[in-house]
Each structure stands twice: as structure tokens, then as C-alpha cells.
Motif scaffolding. Structure first.
Motif, PDB file in Angstrom:
ATOM      1  N   LEU A 138       0.825  -1.156  -0.022  1.00 46.35           N
ATOM      2  CA  LEU A 138      -0.160   0.050  -0.031  1.00 46.35           C
ATOM      3  C   LEU A 138       0.768   1.375   0.098  1.00 46.35           C
ATOM      4  O   LEU A 138       1.909   1.373   0.940  1.00 46.35           O
ATOM      5  N   LYS A 139       0.709   2.237  -0.909  1.00 47.57           N
ATOM      6  CA  LYS A 139       1.416   3.466  -1.069  1.00 47.57           C
ATOM      7  C   LYS A 139       0.545   4.642  -0.537  1.00 47.57           C
ATOM      8  O   LYS A 139      -0.733   4.666  -0.692  1.00 47.57           O
TER       9      LYS A 139
ATOM     10  N   THR B  74       7.010  12.467   2.801  1.00 46.76           N
ATOM     11  CA  THR B  74       5.696  12.533   2.408  1.00 46.76           C
ATOM     12  C   THR B  74       4.990  11.412   1.842  1.00 46.76           C
ATOM     13  O   THR B  74       3.807  11.161   1.737  1.00 46.76           O
ATOM     14  N   THR B  75       5.782  10.324   1.839  1.00 45.73           N
ATOM     15  CA  THR B  75       5.239   9.171   0.913  1.00 45.73           C
ATOM     16  C   THR B  75       5.999   7.809   1.705  1.00 45.73           C
ATOM     17  O   THR B  75       6.865   7.896   2.310  1.00 45.73           O
ATOM     18  N   ALA B  76       5.139   6.858   1.936  1.00 44.48           N
ATOM     19  CA  ALA B  76       5.390   5.730   2.578  1.00 44.48           C
ATOM     20  C   ALA B  76       5.003   4.573   1.719  1.00 44.48           C
ATOM     21  O   ALA B  76       3.799   4.720   1.044  1.00 44.48           O
ATOM     22  N   ILE B  77       5.576   3.330   2.066  1.00 42.93           N
ATOM     23  CA  ILE B  77       4.880   1.773   1.383  1.00 42.93           C
ATOM     24  C   ILE B  77       4.908   1.073   2.579  1.00 42.93           C
ATOM     25  O   ILE B  77       5.926   0.695   3.327  1.00 42.93           O
ATOM     26  N   ILE B  78       3.677   0.503   2.743  1.00 41.01           N
ATOM     27  CA  ILE B  78       3.483  -0.435   3.907  1.00 41.01           C
ATOM     28  C   ILE B  78       3.356  -2.087   3.514  1.00 41.01           C
ATOM     29  O   ILE B  78       2.557  -1.948   2.290  1.00 41.01           O
ATOM     30  N   ARG B  79       4.153  -2.882   3.656  1.00 39.59           N
ATOM     31  CA  ARG B  79       3.864  -4.177   3.248  1.00 39.59           C
ATOM     32  C   ARG B  79       2.954  -5.038   4.263  1.00 39.59           C
ATOM     33  O   ARG B  79       3.642  -5.158   5.390  1.00 39.59           O
TER      34      ARG B  79
ATOM     35  N   SER C 241      -3.797  10.181   0.744  1.00 41.97           N
ATOM     36  CA  SER C 241      -4.092   9.304  -0.236  1.00 41.97           C
ATOM     37  C   SER C 241      -3.613   7.871  -0.423  1.00 41.97           C
ATOM     38  O   SER C 241      -2.485   7.847  -0.084  1.00 41.97           O
ATOM     39  N   VAL C 242      -4.134   6.936  -0.824  1.00 41.89           N
ATOM     40  CA  VAL C 242      -3.801   5.422  -0.851  1.00 41.89           C
ATOM     41  C   VAL C 242      -4.057   4.973  -2.099  1.00 41.89           C
ATOM     42  O   VAL C 242      -4.816   5.258  -2.964  1.00 41.89           O
TER      43      VAL C 242
END
Length: 319
Positions: free
Chosen positions: A214-215, A255-260, A291-292
Motif C-alpha cells: 500500500l502506497k 511525504t510518502t510511505a509504502i506499507i507491506r 491518499s492511498v
């Protein structure tokens, strides 16, 4: 033991070659010594220690004395008053045109030496330099050599009538460039294949399922930390890893993350929540919702490859 005039001539020719326009510009070791002496001198002891010079003076009772005696007959190099140093008489030319007078020759006698190869080729004109190329495996002469003629016209004459396999310096450079490109291409293809295998292992290790990434964009990096992201999103499903802040092109993006997530169900739930109302995704102390999007397809594969490249074990393997 007194050396013959012939032996002195060999010594003189060899030292003159060391300081010649053909050799000195390409000899980093000798050039560095010349450059570090205010008058461009080189110790004769240094010259005497060269492998070829040792061979030429091995029968002399006093090799240094023999070398000095031989060099005093030269018009190309000069010995200092003490007889301990030697240098060129004239400075090197500003422009090195030796490549224009050099050709790679194949098919020379493999039992040949410098003198015999010169004899073969000097019917076309004076040869300044023969650089014999050894076979990588046997370390013996391969029958190939770079030949530098004194005059370009002699090289052209040689190219017209010779029956040996020859390549000009330009052709050699082009061949090397193509070989380098092919080598790099194969290296990249091999690296891509290696990365694909490591991605498969990564998927197996974490039982990764497509659609589990998920970004999240629009994060306020000044107030939100990784702990806040975990606290907010873990209610939707078990989290494997949070990549925050993201590093792109050696720059930090907070400002951005990626969740596994452990399963693709969690990102799906979050998307539904987002579609119901954007306000459902307002993080701690933020006025605006984030936003996702679920990372899929090629973007998903590229991200997994990026993870592999950043793993310490992969970096060690590359070294």
C-alpha cells in the motif's frame, strides 16, 4: 669482463627506447620520476634495475659503469656530470601521434622475439616499437603485436602489401568498445536474472502475495513518524514492514510511505474505507487526509526488485 661494442649498442638502444616518444608518454612509472625531478633526470640505478637491463648487463662486472659508458655515446639522452642520472636531451612533443602510426598485427612467428619481428617488418620502414602480446593462459608470445612505425607513410606501405592479419588502432578501439558493450550487456542481463531469483526468494521468505503493498501519499513528514503510521494502519491488518521515509535517487521523501501487509486483504479494506470517505484517512495531527493506492503489476515488481538491491547481502555479492 669487457663488453663488446655490440652489447653496448644494445644497452644504448634499450635506454633510448625508455626515453623515446614511443615509450615515455605511456610509461607512468618513468614519467612520474621525470616529473618529480626539477631537471627531468632519472637515477641510472633505477634504469639498471629494469628487467631487460638486468638481462643485458648480467655478465658485466660493474653494470652501472657499463650503462654509463654506453649512454655517453647517445644523442637522445644525456648523463649528468657525476654519472648517476640520465634524462632526455629534448622535451617530449606536445602532440602524441603514435596511434596514427601503430597497427595491431596477427600471425607473427610465435617463437619470434623483438629483434626478429623488427627484422621482418623493417623492410617497410623503421619500426619504433614492438609491443608483443602474450597469451593469457600460456603467458607465451601469442603471435600478435602492436607495431609502431616511425613514419605514417611506412605504415601505409605495410598495409598495402602485407599478408598478415592487421587492424589499425581505430579498428582496435572500435572492437574493444563493442566488446565492452557486449560484456556490460551480458553483465546487466545476468544481474537482472539474479535479481529475479532473489525476488522469488523474497516472496517465499515472507509468503508474499500480490496486492499486499500500500502506497500512502500526502504525509506531513514534520509531524508524522513511522510509529504513527503503524498505529493507524495496523487495525486493518498485520503489517510486515513500513518503508518510511522513502529514499528515491539518494533523496529522502518524508511525504510518502509504502506499507507491506501480511496479506492483500488489508490494502483492500483501506481502499474501501477511503472510497467511503476521505476523512477516514486523516492521520494524527493532520488536517488533510492522506491518499492511498495499492501497488500492482509492474510497479509492484519494480519495488520488490528495489528491496532486493538494497539488501546488504546483495550489495556484498556485487562487490
Amino acid at each position: 669482463k669487457k663488453m663488446s661494442d655490440k652489447q653496448e649498442k644494445k644497452i644504448l638502444d634499450q635506454v633510448e627506447f625508455y626515453f623515446s616518444n614511443s615509450n615515455l608518454p605511456k610509461d607512468k612509472f618513468l614519467r612520474s620520476i621525470v616529473a618529480n625531478h626539477p631537471e627531468g633526470y632519472v637515477p641510472i640505478e633505477t634504469i639498471a634495475a629494469f628487467k631487460r637491463m638486468k638481462k643485458l648487463t648480467e655478465e658485466a662486472m660493474n653494470p652501472l659503469e657499463l650503462i654509463v659508458t654506453s649512454l655517453k655515446k647517445s644523442k637522445i639522452v644525456q648523463v649528468d656530470k657525476e654519472g648517476k642520472l640520465v634524462r632526455r636531451v629534448t622535451p617530449l612533443p606536445e602532440v602524441d601521434d603514435s596511434e596514427e602510426r601503430t597497427v595491431l598485427v596477427d600471425g607473427l612467428p610465435k617463437d619470434g622475439n623483438l629483434e626478429s619481428i623488427k627484422l621482418i617488418l623493417e623492410i617497410f620502414g623503421k619500426v619504433n616499437c614492438v609491443r608483443m602480446i602474450k597469451d593469457r593462459e600460456t603467458k607465451l608470445f601469442s603471435g600478435r603485436a602492436n607495431i609502431e612505425f616511425e613514419r605514417k607513410g611506412d605504415l601505409e606501405k605495410f598495409l598495402l602489401v602485407n599478408k598478415l592479419q592487421v587492424k589499425t588502432r581505430e579498428e582496435v578501439k572500435e572492437e574493444k568498445r563493442k566488446q565492452k558493450e557486449e560484456k556490460e550487456k551480458l553483465k546487466k542481463e545476468g544481474e537482472k536474472e539474479q535479481i529475479k531469483k532473489l525476488v522469488v526468494k523474497l516472496r517465499e521468505k515472507y509468503s508474499y502475495e500480490n496486492g499486499s503493498l500500500l502506497k500512502i501519499s500526502g504525509i506531513d513528514g514534520k509531524t508524522i513518524v513511522r510509529k504513527d503510521l503503524r498505529g493507524f494502519f495496523e487495525k486493518f491488518g498485520e503489517i510486515g514492514y513500513i518503508d518510511f521515509p522513502l529514499i528515491e535517487n539518494h533523496k529522502e521523501d518524508n511525504t510518502t510511505a509504502i506499507i507491506r501487509f501480511k496479506t492483500p486483504k488489508a490494502p483492500s479494506k483501506i481502499l474501501v474505507k477511503s472510497e467511503e470517505s476521505a476523512d477516514n484517512l486523516v492521520l494524527k495531527e493532520m488536517k488533510k487526509p492522506v491518499s492511498v493506492e495499492v501497488i500492482k503489476g509492474e510497479d509492484e515488481e519494480n519495488y520488490l526488485e528495489k528491496l532486493v538491491r538494497n539488501q546488504p547481502n546483495y550489495k556484498k555479492r556485487k562487490k
